[in-house]
Design a protein around this motif. Structure first.
Motif, PDB file in Angstrom:
ATOM      1  N   UNK A  69      86.700  15.247  38.346  1.00 52.08           N
ATOM      2  CA  UNK A  69      85.928  15.077  39.320  1.00 52.08           C
ATOM      3  C   UNK A  69      84.240  15.103  38.776  1.00 52.08           C
ATOM      4  N   UNK A  70      84.518  15.326  37.135  1.00 53.16           N
ATOM      5  CA  UNK A  70      83.332  15.251  36.694  1.00 53.16           C
ATOM      6  C   UNK A  70      83.073  14.193  36.242  1.00 53.16           C
ATOM      7  N   UNK A  71      83.645  13.137  36.631  1.00 54.79           N
ATOM      8  CA  UNK A  71      83.154  11.434  36.168  1.00 54.79           C
ATOM      9  C   UNK A  71      82.905  11.215  38.141  1.00 54.79           C
ATOM     10  N   UNK A  72      83.200  11.857  39.047  1.00 53.00           N
ATOM     11  CA  UNK A  72      82.365  10.991  40.101  1.00 53.00           C
ATOM     12  C   UNK A  72      81.082  11.885  40.480  1.00 53.00           C
ATOM     13  N   UNK A  73      81.168  13.407  39.639  1.00 53.96           N
ATOM     14  CA  UNK A  73      79.283  13.891  39.680  1.00 53.96           C
ATOM     15  C   UNK A  73      78.331  12.910  38.949  1.00 53.96           C
ATOM     16  N   UNK A  74      78.863  12.785  37.380  1.00 53.14           N
ATOM     17  CA  UNK A  74      78.392  11.669  36.539  1.00 53.14           C
ATOM     18  C   UNK A  74      77.872  10.669  37.916  1.00 53.14           C
ATOM     19  N   UNK A  75      79.329   9.167  38.893  1.00 57.65           N
ATOM     20  CA  UNK A  75      78.280   8.503  39.290  1.00 57.65           C
ATOM     21  C   UNK A  75      77.793   9.385  40.712  1.00 57.65           C
TER      22      UNK A  75
END
Length: 85
Positions: A69-75
């Motif tokens: 989920x952190x990857x989605x948040x960064x994007x």
């Protein structure tokens, strides 16, 4: 899209790629938009929280990707700020 010789309308429909996510998930996106009360970035139809729920899955919605989920948040933050320009 130009039709190739010998292809009928039905053949062209079968050769077409799948519809965009906005069409495939129109009902889910409409529900998210109706329930979304958080602030939205300029030009966005959904808040960052609703976008994350849509992509990662939440409350009965299926996940669209399998990743942290952190990857989605960064994007999302990158797209919502001036860093994406």
């Amino acid at each position: 899209m130009m039709a190739k010789a010998g292809l009928t309308a039905k053949g062209l429909e079968a050769a077409r790629q799948r519809p965009p996510a906005e069409v495939v998930y129109a009902d889910e996106l409409a529900r998210l938009r109706a329930d979304d009360t958080a602030p939205r970035p300029p030009g966005w139809h959904l808040s960052l929280q609703a976008v994350k729920r849509f992509i990662c899955g939440d409350g009965g919605a299926e996940a669209k990707v399998v990743c942290a989920p952190a990857l989605v948040e960064r994007a999302m933050v990158t797209l919502a700020t001036s860093r994406a320009r």
